[in-house]
Structure formats: C-alpha cells, structure tokens
Design a protein around this motif. Structure first.
Motif, PDB file in Angstrom:
ATOM      1  N   ILE A  22       6.189  -1.583   4.557  1.00 54.45           N
ATOM      2  CA  ILE A  22       4.949  -0.858   4.800  1.00 54.45           C
ATOM      3  C   ILE A  22       3.783  -1.828   4.886  1.00 54.45           C
ATOM      4  N   SER A  23       3.745  -2.769   3.929  1.00 54.39           N
ATOM      5  CA  SER A  23       2.590  -3.669   3.918  1.00 54.39           C
ATOM      6  C   SER A  23       2.719  -4.798   4.946  1.00 54.39           C
ATOM      7  N   LEU A  24       3.957  -5.109   5.340  1.00 58.27           N
ATOM      8  CA  LEU A  24       4.160  -6.203   6.304  1.00 58.27           C
ATOM      9  C   LEU A  24       3.242  -6.054   7.513  1.00 58.27           C
ATOM     10  N   PHE A  25       3.275  -4.856   8.111  1.00 61.61           N
ATOM     11  CA  PHE A  25       2.501  -4.676   9.343  1.00 61.61           C
ATOM     12  C   PHE A  25       1.018  -4.637   9.061  1.00 61.61           C
ATOM     13  N   MET A  26       0.663  -4.097   7.899  1.00 66.16           N
ATOM     14  CA  MET A  26      -0.753  -4.025   7.566  1.00 66.16           C
ATOM     15  C   MET A  26      -1.333  -5.425   7.403  1.00 66.16           C
TER      16      MET A  26
ATOM     17  N   TYR B 185      -2.321   3.542   3.470  1.00 65.61           N
ATOM     18  CA  TYR B 185      -1.399   2.642   2.782  1.00 65.61           C
ATOM     19  C   TYR B 185      -1.294   3.052   1.318  1.00 65.61           C
ATOM     20  N   GLY B 186      -2.430   3.376   0.716  1.00 67.92           N
ATOM     21  CA  GLY B 186      -2.423   3.819  -0.675  1.00 67.92           C
ATOM     22  C   GLY B 186      -1.579   5.072  -0.852  1.00 67.92           C
ATOM     23  N   PHE B 187      -1.651   5.981   0.107  1.00 67.19           N
ATOM     24  CA  PHE B 187      -0.799   7.171   0.055  1.00 67.19           C
ATOM     25  C   PHE B 187       0.669   6.772  -0.015  1.00 67.19           C
ATOM     26  N   LEU B 188       1.040   5.855   0.890  1.00 66.22           N
ATOM     27  CA  LEU B 188       2.463   5.510   0.991  1.00 66.22           C
ATOM     28  C   LEU B 188       2.918   4.675  -0.187  1.00 66.22           C
ATOM     29  N   ARG B 189       2.076   3.734  -0.595  1.00 67.02           N
ATOM     30  CA  ARG B 189       2.510   2.801  -1.627  1.00 67.02           C
ATOM     31  C   ARG B 189       2.386   3.400  -3.024  1.00 67.02           C
ATOM     32  N   PHE B 190       1.280   4.082  -3.293  1.00 65.60           N
ATOM     33  CA  PHE B 190       1.028   4.512  -4.666  1.00 65.60           C
ATOM     34  C   PHE B 190       1.187   6.011  -4.875  1.00 65.60           C
ATOM     35  N   LEU B 191       0.573   6.778  -4.005  1.00 64.21           N
ATOM     36  CA  LEU B 191       0.479   8.203  -4.257  1.00 64.21           C
ATOM     37  C   LEU B 191       1.858   8.868  -4.278  1.00 64.21           C
ATOM     38  N   LEU B 192       2.634   8.662  -3.218  1.00 62.58           N
ATOM     39  CA  LEU B 192       3.923   9.353  -3.148  1.00 62.58           C
ATOM     40  C   LEU B 192       4.891   8.835  -4.205  1.00 62.58           C
ATOM     41  N   PRO B 193       5.075   7.521  -4.330  1.00 64.69           N
ATOM     42  CA  PRO B 193       6.051   7.065  -5.322  1.00 64.69           C
ATOM     43  C   PRO B 193       5.632   7.333  -6.762  1.00 64.69           C
TER      44      PRO B 193
END
Lengths: 511, 525
Positions: free
Chosen positions: B89-93, B267-275
């Motif tokens: 996820i963060s690679l592309f960002m 990104y915060g949604f994917l990295r922090f919020l969901l997990p």
C-alpha cells in the motif's frame, strides 16, 4: 554527605541554594546603592548600548550559578531523621532547576531593558533573586507554614517588580492590582491552612495526609479548608475564574518581569499545589477532583477563547499563559505519577518557550513598551529572518507542535490524564489546543505572510549579547527536547520518586 | 536489477534515506545562493526520486505484511520507536511522493520569483514529512510526520499563494489539526489499553494490532481516526477547505496537495483504520454512512465543479469526487474495491497533479484562470492541447487510461454488496465527462477570439520534461496495470483478511459468551 535534621545546623545545608540566593541578593542591593550605581538610573539617554548596571546583572547570574551548584550538590545528600519543615527530595531539586533557569533567562534578557528604562539595576536584580529564593522555599516545604512564607517572599518581590517602572502608569496600575488581589487570595490560603490545622491538628503535609487517610480528620472542617486552599492556589496559578489580575499585570509589568514571572511564579505555585494536594489530600481525592476537573475545563476553554480576540501581544501571551494553566491543571486533576512528572516536564519546557517568545517581543519593541500590537509584526519575519524563525519555533512549541518540546509536554500531560481515565478532559484539552493554533499562528502569518505597507520598520532591532545567548539556548533546548526527549523525560520521571504515596485507588475515577 | 540492489544493501538503508535526504537538502538549499537554490532543490529531489525507484524491484510482491522493517528505540519510557517499513500500500504512495515532489519543484522554476530559498526548503521539508507518514510503522512517529506536513504546506500556501492565501492557509491548517488532534487522543487511548495489557506502553503498530477492543471502544476510536483522515481526504461534508487551499496555493503546492497530501487520508484508512478497528469498520451503520458520504461527495462535487468559472477551482472539486471513489472502494471491503481505490489514488495523483501543472502553465502565460478568457488555444499551442486532453481524459476515466482501471475496479468492488450505491456512483463517471469536456472545449477548441490568446507559447522544453513522464504513466497504467496490481494484492488481501477475521473471531466470542450464559457488557465508563 548526610543531612541529619535533628541537628539545627544541618538545615543550613538543606537550604543552601536559598541561602546563597538571599546573600547574593543582599550583596547586590548594597553594591547597587554604592558609588557609581547610585545615580545610574538618572543617567541621560538610557540607550541600549550603555553599560551601566550590567555588572550587577552579571553578579546576580553569579549568585544563581552558586545556587545552581548548591542545588546540584544536594543530589548527593541523603536525609537522616525527621524533617518536618524542609524536603530534600528530587522533586524539589527539579523544581529548583526550573526557577534557576527562569531567573537566569530573565536576567539575561533584561539587561538592555534595565538601562533603556533607567530602572534601578541593584534593586531589580536583587528582587528577582529574592523571589526565586521564595519559590524555592515554597516547593521545598513539607509544612504549610513554610509554603505560606515562601509564597509571601515570592509574591512581595513580584508585586514590587510589577510596579517597578515608576514612570509607567500601566506598571503602577498592574502592581497595585496584583498586590490587592494577591493579598486577598493569600488570605484565602491562610484561612485554608488554619482550617486544615483545625481538622487534622498539624500543618505538616505528610502528617495531614496520614491523619486524613486514618480517618482522624474532621470532614466538616476539611471540606471548606480544601475549597479555600484551592481558591488560594488557583489565584496564584491564575486559573479561570480567578484570573482577572493576570492580563493587566502581564501587560503592565516591565516586559522582562512579565516574561520571567509568567513562567516562574506559575511553576512555583503549581509545584506547591501539587505537593499539598497529592501528598496531603491524596485520601480525599474524590472530594477535590471534581473541582479541579471543572477548573481545568473552564480555564482551558475560557482562556483560549479570550486569547483569540487579543490585539496586544503581551495580553495575548497572558491569556495563552492562562490557557497553559488549564493544561497543567489537568495534571493535578489526574493526580498520578505520570501526570506529576508530566507537569514538571511541561513547566520546564513552558519556561523556555514562553520566555523565548517574550524575549523576541522585547526586542521588537526596542526594549521598551512600544510596538506591542500584533499588527506591528507585519514584515518582521522577512526583515529579521533568524528572529522570525525563532519566534515561529516558540509559537509552534506553545501551540504544542511536533518537533518541539511543547508537543512532548502535551503528550506527557495527556498520558497522565489517560492513566486516570480523564478522557473528556483530554478531548477538551486537544480541542482547545486547536483553538490556540489560531492565535499563535496569527502572529506567524502576520510576520511572514502579510506584505508590509512601509519597508524597513524592523531594521533597527537590536539583540544584545546576553539576550542572544538566552534565545539560542531556549531554541536549542526546545528543539532538542522536542526531538530527543528521552533524557529530560527520564529526569522528570525520576524526580517524582520518593515524593510520597499517591496514585493508589485513583484509577477508574472517570468523569 | 534485484541483484544489483542487493549488492549495495539497498533495502537496509533506502527507507531512512528517503526521509533524511530531503531534510539534508533543506540545509543545502538554504546554504546555496538565491538564484541557484532551485537547481539544488531539483537535483537533490531527483536523486531522491532515483533512489526511490529501486523500491520497485527491491520490494517483494509475494509478502503481504510490512517489509524492510527496522526499528530503533526513540523514547523508551513511552514505548516509542523510530520504526519504518513498507508494504504494497505504501510502496506506491512513497514513489508517488518522490515523483511529484521533483516534478513540482521543477514546475516552480518560473512561478516562484521571490524568496526562493525558503520556498524550496519548505518543499523538501514537505517531501520528507509525507514520505515519513507513508513509512512510519509506529503510531507516534506517524502522528509526528502527519502533523509535520502541515507546517510547510501552511507556509507554502500562506506566503506564495494568491490573494486570499492567508484565509486558505489557516483554514487548511485548522481543519486538519482538528481532526488529527482528536486522533491523537484515540492513539493515546489505544496505547493506554496496550499498557494495561502488556504492562508497558507501546506505540508500535504491530503490537497495537493485538490489543483487543470491545465493540463500543472500536466505534469511538474509529470515529476519532476516521475524522482525522476524512478531513484530509476530504470526505463530503468536510471538504470545504480543499477548494480554497487549491485555488490559493502556488502551482507546486496544489500539485503536492492533490497528488500526495490527500492520499494521506485514504492511506490512513487502509493502513490504520481498517486493520486496527475491524469490527467497527464492518458495522453496517459505519459502512453505509461512509459509502453514502462517498457517493454524495462524488455526485455533489461533480455538480459543483460543472458550474465553476475558475478552471483551477473546477479541478479542485474534481479532486473531492475522485477521492470519493477511493472511499467507496475502501468501504466496499473486498479485494477489488481496495485495489481499485489504490489505483484511483495513484491515477488521481498523476492526472490531477498534471492538470494543476497545466493550468499553472496556462496562468503563467495569461495571468488568469477564468475559463471564459480562453478559447482556441489548440491552434496556437498544439502540444499544450494534446497534453491537456490526454490528462483530462485520464481524469475522466476513459478506457486505456489509468483513471479507468481504478474506477472500474472500485465500481466492480462496490457492486458486490451495494448495487444501488454503485449504480449511483457510476453516474459520477458520466458527470465527470460533463464538467471536464466542456472545460477542455472552451479553453482549447472554441474560436480563437482574444488577441492575448494568439500569443500563447507552446510548451517549453522544461515543461515537456515535466509533462511527458506524467502522460506516459497515465497511459502505461491504463494499458498495463498488472505490475501495480500484483504488487499491491498481497497487502490488500492481508487487510481484508484482518477485517474478515475479526468478524469470525467476534462471532465466536459472542457464541462462547452465550454458551456460558454470560454476556459481557460492552459499555464504557
């Protein structure tokens, strides 16, 4: 060395920093009225470059250095025997560092101001030292009577310093207001002490604590006593609604005095507040916790809202200082070890950032009381880039922005609040912080983003060497603590050890 | 390539370098003299970009978790460490950040005429901050970088922006700070729970994932985190800061804002919020609220965009619409939706960034952004028009461009469980043609009436260097998205598995409790 409190002489060793300060204060007083200093304040011009009275300032710094050495030496001392009056614990010594730091910075930034305003240098520096000694008494006290004595020594010196600039109406007004309200609040405090004595039969904080937890105290007397003591301390830390004196005094007092007292007096009052309430009244936490909760909440909300509409930067910083009182009250309301350590750490950082900001305000106003409006800062950043960056760092730190010490301090306070489950208070703290961003950033935008109508109005700013040193030290320390906080945090944390037994049975008392 | 990277121990140092190189660059830029500062800044950021390109090969696409991890204790007593890591996820960002940072520095060569050194220093600071946000695997560090991106952006908008720059800057700052400070309380709550569980506080992401939270707690914390990220994205109705900030910001500021700063939210949604809060993330009320807000955002901002007379404002509103697609994809909560969301993030970064660059170039030539003032520019500046049309089509999501891949996957994902909403969102795709194409027509193809427009220069060499890679990427991703998708898939799957795993676990827990005849109260204090 061991200090044996059964021997009278050993009290001298325990009070060595205070004694050094008092003695050097008196030396400065005597030197100040002798020979060439006698008429220094009447000298013509009062220019920034003139040097009369400078050496008295250095003498005062020498005294502070002596006190600092004594303070450092006290770390190696062990206590033997019962001390009913004076504590030799790390808590007191850490607080002493704050006062010494504040006094050193205060003296360093006032050199130019003292000659420019033709203040009597001898009395000025001596009073700062006396007040510092009073603060040290206050935080080293294990006895409410000593707290009171220290408070009075500090307060009377500070009243005088507030009214020190005789040629300035506002200074006199501020001094009188401070004196009257201060005396009034001291009355509350004293009455509270008397009632505590009535309830528990002692003025010793530890004995009070034991008496209360053993259930020997009369609650009928204790409840009003706690209320009165809270009011007395709330006046000194300037919590809303006991803050009325603060803006006028901060605005009227000579700028270096404002800078110093907004940090040091607050720190002294807070440390004594904490010791009395957390050690003495630990067992009746449930009684005073709601008062502190509301006091903190009202102070944070009120001060931040009023600060929004200030146009004078000294008043803005005055309300900002009340807002910081609110954040620090959260620590007292939380009343656990993390919160206590957080408070010490925050006071240290606050001293640095607040005095730094005031130092720049002083240099912008040419070491006098002019150009104090926020609009006077238009174009300041671009004509004095280094000072502009410094002021921005101080403001960001006051706002609690990452990378600065103010951020770490705020996190520490929030961690303390978390441990006592004060979630609503934490949310109020962060929401009011957002409000505070507005007025801190307003100065930043005025000085960096607005285009000045006339060029060159900040070209004549002079920062004398001692102030330059103070500024560099403050910025450096704020950034250092903001990026590598571990050492300072650890220092604050270990300073709480041995303060007393508290924090038991507090967890879970949410709002 | 992989062997070469291994031989220099690339994956060991690259993440740190990507953060610290730009910070070092700040010093270099301030040290350089005023006229050279821009070259120093550009070449420095180009080196950072080249270094980050190696990630493409060094990244192991078979691993779902975080890789290249490293952690050094920072504040021991609080359990804070300087911990970095990267995943699909963060690679592309990260690559998007380094790429758009150098592009936007290059694009400001003419635009920024005064106070150049501080400008480029702030740009590099911003780059370091954003890269840090994407790489941090410690919540404290993440928060620090998250807030640190605000300061440079505040000054970039406030000092070098347009007429209402101060208003826009402070609005941007306060909106974002409000959300992020509430998130801070949320983080501290998590840490406090971790402390009661583990005995010591910790901010490490991997450890905080293990903290069991009740349903109510999850909902509260989800709210705090979601607010912070939703302001940043921005999700309707928290988007009002965005048009102001975009319109007033200098071109490079708009580019960075659109290309990467908004992505911090998703990104915060994917990295922090969901997990971290999987139960709350699946709560039907939460999912429906987020989806409905996303769809309203898509439709509403598309309609608002259609009536704008200021081209830059129009593009600013399209940003909100595009980010609505990302949120739609994320809360579809399946692999297609998440992957689609990620592709939209990348594609939006490239195409909207390019649109802002093109509009910046246009207003440098004509000193206006009013659509009415232009017309027929394709005749005098054909290359300019070509680049613009390609970008606009990518932004609309024409098949064969990057925009299509993302939006298609998002809609595919959303269609699985939420047919009605997906259909409504499809309307947004049509609407995007409705606002974008008339703008293109009125600027480039209507009759060439105004004298000033006849004198517009075509693209300069520097501008071609800026735009060519952007256009190439839009088309390349459009035709061949597989390399992207295969790199993000394991990580996306890991997120989905984490979310779904939580449901099974929670259900099992409830069943246990029912069997034992004791339902534990979830209520908080």
């Amino acid at each position: 060395m061991t200090i044996d409190f059964s021997r009278q002489l050993h009290y001298v060793w325990a009070l060595l920093p205070e004694i050094i300060l008092c003695v050097s204060g008196m030396v400065i007083l005597v030197v100040g009225v002798s020979g060439r200093y006698r008429h220094a304040h009447m000298a013509a011009g009062g220019s920034i470059e003139s040097k009369s009275g400078d050496d008295l300032g250095w003498l005062a710094l020498l005294g502070l250095l002596g006190a600092a050495m004594a303070n450092a030496w006290l770390y190696s001392v062990t206590e033997v025997g019962e001390s009913s009056m004076i504590a030799v614990d790390r808590f007191r010594l850490f607080s002493n560092w704050i006062f010494l730091l504040a006094a050193v910075l205060g003296i360093l930034i006032s050199f130019a101001y003292v000659y420019r305003q033709r203040l009597q240098a001898g009395e000025f520096y001596a009073l700062i030292l006396f007040a510092t000694a009073g603060m040290m008494f206050m935080v080293g006290a294990r006895d409410l009577i000593v707290v009171f004595l220290g408070l009075e020594v500090m307060s009377i010196a500070v009243y005088t310093l507030t009214a020190f600039n005789r040629r300035d109406r506002k200074s006199a007004e501020g001094g009188l207001k401070y004196f009257l309200l201060g005396a009034f609040s001291t009355g509350f405090l004293l009455y509270g002490i008397a009632l505590v004595y009535g309830a528990t039969g002692s003025t010793n904080v530890a004995v009070i604590g034991e008496a209360i937890s053993n259930g020997e105290a009369s609650m009928g007397l204790l409840s009003p006593a706690v209320a009165l003591l809270t009011i007395g301390f709330a006046f000194k830390v300037s919590a809303i609604p006991f803050h009325m004196w603060t803006p006028d005094v901060y605005e009227g007092a000579p700028a270096p005095v404002t800078a110093w007292m907004s940090a040091a007096v607050k720190a002294a009052a807070f440390v004594a507040f904490l010791r009395v309430f957390m050690v003495g009244f630990d067992a009746i936490y449930a009684l005073w916790y709601p008062i502190l909760w509301w006091l903190a909440a009202i102070t944070m909300v009120g001060a931040n809202l009023i600060a929004l509409v200030q146009t004078n930067i000294k008043r803005m910083l005055a309300y900002s200082s009340i807002a910081h009182t609110g954040y620090l009250l959260v620590a007292i309301a939380a009343a656990n070890e993390t919160a206590a350590a957080g408070m010490l750490f925050y006071l240290l950082v606050y001293t640095l950032m607040n005095m730094g900001a005031f130092a720049i305000v002083m240099s912008v106003s040419h070491h006098s009381e002019e150009r104090l409006y926020i609009d006077d800062y238009v174009g300041f950043g671009w004509s004095q880039p280094l000072l502009g960056v410094f002021l921005t760092v101080f403001l960001l730190s006051l706002a609690g922005f990452p990378g600065t010490g103010g951020f770490m301090g705020k996190i520490y306070l929030l961690l303390g609040a978390a441990e006592s489950d004060l979630w609503i208070l934490s949310v109020i703290l962060v929401l009011t912080t957002v409000v505070s961003y507005w007025y801190y950033l307003r100065v930043a935008w005025v000085m960096w983003m607005k285009d000045p109508e006339t060029e060159g109005q900040h070209n004549r700013i002079i920062v004398p060497f001692p102030m330059r040193f103070a500024l560099l030290a403050s910025v450096g320390l704020i950034l250092y603590v903001g990026i590598f906080p571990s050492a300072a945090l650890e220092f604050a944390r270990t300073s709480i050890e041995g303060l007393g037994t508290f924090g038991g049975g507090l967890i879970g008392q949410g709002p | 390539m992989t062997a070469l990277l291994d031989s220099i121990g690339y994956s060991g140092w690259v993440l740190h370098t990507l953060i610290w190189m730009p910070i070092l660059g700040i010093g270099l830029v301030l040290w350089a003299d005023e006229q050279r500062a821009k070259y120093v800044a550009f070449w420095w950021s180009a080196v950072v970009l080249i270094l980050s390109l190696g990630l493409w090969w060094a990244f192991d696409p078979t691993v779902g978790g975080i890789q290249m991890e490293s952690a050094t204790p920072w504040i021991k007593s609080w359990g804070v460490s300087y911990a970095l890591g990267i995943d699909g996820i963060s690679l592309f960002m990260v690559m998007l950040t380094t790429f758009s940072a150098s592009i936007s520095i290059l694009a400001s060569f003419n635009y920024i005429q005064n106070r150049q050194r501080p400008f480029y220093a702030l740009m590099l600071m911003l780059e370091a901050g954003v890269v840090g946000v994407f790489l941090a695997t410690d919540l404290f560090l993440f928060y620090v970088f998250f807030e640190l991106t605000l300061v440079p952006m505040y000054f970039i908008v406030g000092i070098w922006g347009g007429a209402r720059r101060i208003y826009a800057a402070i609005k941007f700052f306060l909106y974002t700070a409000l959300g992020s400070l509430l998130m801070l309380v949320g983080i501290l709550y998590l840490v406090y729970r971790a402390k009661t569980l583990l005995g010591a506080p910790t901010f490490a992401y991997a450890e905080l994932l293990q903290v069991p939270l009740s349903g109510t707690e999850q909902l509260w914390l989800f709210g705090a985190f979601a607010l912070a990220f939703s302001v940043k994205i921005p999700v309707f109705p928290l988007h009002t800061w965005l048009p102001d900030a975009h319109v007033e910001a200098p071109t490079s500021g708009s580019v960075i804002l659109a290309a990467v700063l908004l992505k911090i939210g998703t990104y915060g949604f994917l990295r922090f919020l969901l997990p971290l809060f999987p139960v709350a993330a699946q709560h039907p009320v939460v999912v429906n609220t987020m989806l409905v807000l996303a769809v309203i955002g898509i439709i509403y901002t598309a309609c608002v965009a259609a009536v704008q007379s200021d081209a830059k404002k129009l593009v600013a509103y399209t940003s909100v619409a595009h980010m609505g697609f990302v949120v739609l994809g994320i809360f579809a909560l399946n692999v297609n939706g998440l992957q689609g969301g990620l592709v939209v993030m990348i594609s939006h970064g490239i195409s909207t960034g390019a649109l802002f660059l093109l509009l910046g170039m246009l207003s440098e030539r004509r000193h206006t952004r009013e659509i009415e003032e232009f017309g027929g520019i394709a005749r005098v500046a054909p290359w300019f028009a070509t680049a613009f049309v390609v970008t606009a089509l990518a932004s609309i999501g024409l098949p064969g461009t990057s925009g299509f891949v993302g939006e298609f996957l998002v809609l595919l994902g959303a269609f699985e469980d939420h047919k009605g909403l997906a259909l409504t969102a499809t309307l947004g795709v049509i609407l995007s043609a409705y606002y974008m194409l008339p703008m293109v027509q009125r600027i480039f193809f209507n009759p060439l009436e105004k004298q000033e427009n006849r004198e517009i220069r075509d693209l300069s060499k520097r501008e071609i260097v800026i735009l060519a890679p952007l256009c190439a990427l839009m088309i390349w991703i459009g035709w061949n998205p597989t390399p992207l998708l295969e790199r993000m898939e394991p990580s996306v799957r890991a997120v989905i598995e984490r979310v779904e795993g939580a449901t099974i676990e929670a259900r099992a827990r409830v069943e246990d409790e029912v069997n034992e005849g004791q339902i534990v109260d979830d209520g908080q204090e």
